[in-house]
Write a protein that holds these residues in place. Sequence first.
Motif, short mmCIF file in Angstrom:
data_model
loop_
_atom_site.label_atom_id
_atom_site.label_comp_id
_atom_site.label_asym_id
_atom_site.label_seq_id
_atom_site.Cartn_x
_atom_site.Cartn_y
_atom_site.Cartn_z
N LEU A 118 0.83 -1.19 0.00
CA LEU A 118 0.00 0.00 0.00
C LEU A 118 0.87 1.26 0.00
O LEU A 118 0.59 2.22 -0.71
CB LEU A 118 -0.92 -0.01 1.23
CG LEU A 118 -2.04 1.03 1.21
CD1 LEU A 118 -2.90 0.87 -0.03
CD2 LEU A 118 -2.91 0.91 2.46
N HIS A 119 1.95 1.21 0.78
CA HIS A 119 2.87 2.35 0.81
C HIS A 119 3.47 2.59 -0.56
O HIS A 119 3.64 3.73 -0.99
CB HIS A 119 3.97 2.12 1.85
CG HIS A 119 3.56 2.53 3.23
ND1 HIS A 119 4.34 2.33 4.34
CD2 HIS A 119 2.42 3.12 3.69
CE1 HIS A 119 3.72 2.79 5.41
NE2 HIS A 119 2.55 3.26 5.05
N LEU B 284 2.06 1.88 -3.39
CA LEU B 284 1.02 2.50 -4.20
C LEU B 284 0.90 3.98 -3.88
O LEU B 284 0.77 4.83 -4.77
CB LEU B 284 -0.33 1.82 -3.95
CG LEU B 284 -1.47 2.38 -4.80
CD1 LEU B 284 -1.38 1.85 -6.22
CD2 LEU B 284 -2.83 2.12 -4.20
N LEU B 285 0.94 4.30 -2.56
CA LEU B 285 0.79 5.70 -2.17
C LEU B 285 1.96 6.55 -2.66
O LEU B 285 1.77 7.70 -3.05
CB LEU B 285 0.65 5.81 -0.64
CG LEU B 285 -0.67 5.25 -0.10
CD1 LEU B 285 -0.68 5.31 1.42
CD2 LEU B 285 -1.87 5.99 -0.67
N ARG B 286 3.15 5.95 -2.67
CA ARG B 286 4.30 6.69 -3.22
C ARG B 286 4.10 6.94 -4.71
O ARG B 286 4.41 8.03 -5.21
CB ARG B 286 5.58 5.88 -3.01
CG ARG B 286 6.17 6.09 -1.63
CD ARG B 286 7.62 5.70 -1.52
NE ARG B 286 7.92 5.44 -0.12
CZ ARG B 286 7.84 4.24 0.46
NH1 ARG B 286 7.53 3.17 -0.27
NH2 ARG B 286 8.09 4.10 1.74
N GLN B 287 3.57 5.92 -5.39
CA GLN B 287 3.29 6.10 -6.82
C GLN B 287 2.24 7.19 -7.02
O GLN B 287 2.32 7.99 -7.95
CB GLN B 287 2.79 4.78 -7.42
CG GLN B 287 3.90 3.75 -7.55
CD GLN B 287 3.36 2.36 -7.84
OE1 GLN B 287 2.17 2.09 -7.66
NE2 GLN B 287 4.24 1.47 -8.26
N TYR B 288 1.28 7.23 -6.10
CA TYR B 288 0.24 8.24 -6.20
C TYR B 288 0.82 9.64 -6.00
O TYR B 288 0.45 10.59 -6.68
CB TYR B 288 -0.86 7.96 -5.18
CG TYR B 288 -2.05 8.88 -5.31
CD1 TYR B 288 -2.75 8.98 -6.51
CD2 TYR B 288 -2.49 9.65 -4.24
CE1 TYR B 288 -3.82 9.81 -6.65
CE2 TYR B 288 -3.57 10.49 -4.36
CZ TYR B 288 -4.24 10.57 -5.57
OH TYR B 288 -5.31 11.40 -5.70
#
Lengths: 404, 404
Positions: free
Chosen positions: B59-60, B62-66
């Motif tokens: 999830l982290h 993904l959030l970095r990608q976001y």
Amino acid sequence: MNEDNARFCLLAGLILLYLLCGAAIFSALEHPFELRARRLWKQQLDNFTQRYRVNLGALHTLLRQYEEANGAGIRVDTLRPRWDFSGAFYFVGTVVSTIGFGMTTPATIAGKIFLIFYGLIGCAATILFFNLFLERIITMLAYIMRWCHERRLRCAGVGVVSSREESSGEEDSLEGWKPSVYYVMLILGVASIVIACSASTLYSSMENWSYVDSLYFCFVAFSTIGFGDLVSSQRQQYESQEAYRLGNCLFILMGVCCIYSLFNVISIIIKQTLNWIVGKLVCSGHHQLQKRLKRNTVQPIASHCPAGRHRYTEGSVETVCDSETDAGAVADGVCVGRRLSGEMISVNEFMVSNKVSLALLQKQLSETAHQGPRQSYGHQNGFSGGVGALAIMNNRLQETSVDR
Amino acid sequence: MNEDNARFCLLAGLILLYLLCGAAIFSALEHPFELRARRLWKQQLDNFTQRYRVNLGALHTLLRQYEEANGAGIRVDTLRPRWDFSGAFYFVGTVVSTIGFGMTTPATIAGKIFLIFYGLIGCAATILFFNLFLERIITMLAYIMRWCHERRLRCAGVGVVSSREESSGEEDSLEGWKPSVYYVMLILGVASIVIACSASTLYSSMENWSYVDSLYFCFVAFSTIGFGDLVSSQRQQYESQEAYRLGNCLFILMGVCCIYSLFNVISIIIKQTLNWIVGKLVCSGHHQLQKRLKRNTVQPIASHCPAGRHRYTEGSVETVCDSETDAGAVADGVCVGRRLSGEMISVNEFMVSNKVSLALLQKQLSETAHQGPRQSYGHQNGFSGGVGALAIMNNRLQETSVDR
């Protein structure tokens, strides 16, 4: 429309054109990257939802919550606290300097209202600070430039005694010498580059940014644009943190002062160029007009710029325009008072030809107010057809700009 | 240390103090909210991972990608495209005005390098534009103020014929009349408030922001701070989109011009206050010094400000300080030339007492350069103990500021 209005409109038009060109170029440069980033993100999101069988709606809710958390300065990789004293100090620094990175923003209503009043005084005080800095730095530069000029003259006098006559042929060069604003621009530009490069070296080693990114950050910060896509000193821990934070503050302070001064000097040169364009338009317009009226009885006055005026061009002083003899030939009686800026632009001349400053314009407006509506003269340019407040003021402004 | 240096240092010190106070207040206001937001986000993240049994590490990622996608202007709720022509135009507008919201930032290396050169010219041109705008607006205001003043005089003359003598007792009020800078500040302040309130009404209805948020956005945008936490005209669709975009541009343009002018006027008042403080310090310092030297043989000169000077105070002109008679009493021979700013600050006086402007200071520096190192006078203030370039320049500056 008088010359001041013409210049203002010309500038507005040129800025609009500049914006349109810039928009086209940036659009061409960046649009492909935007599309690529959009595709990439969609793919990453799809991968994630498929792999973990997460409902897309729920994930979107989480991401919206993350956006909100972002606004409060929360990231996956822990950043320095936003609102401890040092963070708040960094924040108020970006407020009063109008950099406004936005890495920290007030979230409470009280904070937002306080910001408005805090910023009002703070920004005004900082503008004053920058102006006083500019005053000091330019005075210093002029003194240094004079000192160098003197030394060069003295060296030339001592070194080549036989060329004494030639030297005195330059009739008291020191008296006629004026500190050129191009030199000031050059020096400020070099100083800015030196500061930006030193700062970039620091940033690229401390923040692991590429050197180009660091330079880009420096420009964005020093010019007080402050996008906030890159912000220095945001991680929780650095090696020798205190020193880095201090260095960061000092670099930004020096950079902002330097670039502010540079912008002001460049803006003066732009103004001079505008004056020249307007002057040329006015002159040629008059020439056309008078031609039509007097059927070619106009006697062009001798060129405004005898070769002797170029005495100092060997000092690598640039000229805004080379077609000055052309302009001089066009000049007729109407344009005699007008300064053609093909000549060397010196700091001294700015004093006369530029009314950028509040102080000068205030003197002018005070004169306007005291002289009141007098329309008797100031018609030399034939542009005073207008009536009303603006026309009167403009006539008055025109007079002063022509007289000097 | 001479007066100019003293003023500069005083201002720097005051700004530092202002920053420290601001940091403390903002920290107190915002820190609790930051902690709350942090807790909330942790909770939301925990909920999500527990409910969908997602690996926290994934999830982290993904959030970095976001976060990275965010940098390219991608949000869950689709925003307007960043780099189509209108988006790029909005972007370059925030660059040259140095607002720099950061909702759009160049991501490619070419874009970043181009930005540096583009911004250098663009920002300088915009500074010139703002200055020319300021020139025009202040000239206009002074004319309007004079017109009002004349009308009031005429009305008073016509209405109360019996009070003619009293009216003429105000010996040629029109001649002595000066447009006060406080009025200019007042008018600009009112104009800014009107523009901000109108713009806020528009924004709060179009963007669904609260009115306070809209006002906050207006201040942040108009002062060119530009945090970017709230940015107008970012959604993909609005009702009557073209009209809104145009209105947004016009409001920001007007607001920035107005607040820029307001900041400059306030900065002049701050400078006047600084001058007054420095003057008072110098006077009292001298008083002390002379007391010590002459053992109380100093004869205080009559107050600088006879009651007659307050002729116009009924026009709600504020005075910076009321203790002026006190200051006047302290003033001895050394301080005669010094202008005490307890008097009405008028636009005219700024011309003499302010050297904020580049143009004026350039004249000064040119004089400095031509007069060269003359140290014979300018010792009136007893501060000219220094030697070297700065001391000489400062003496020269001191002379001019005292002489006038």
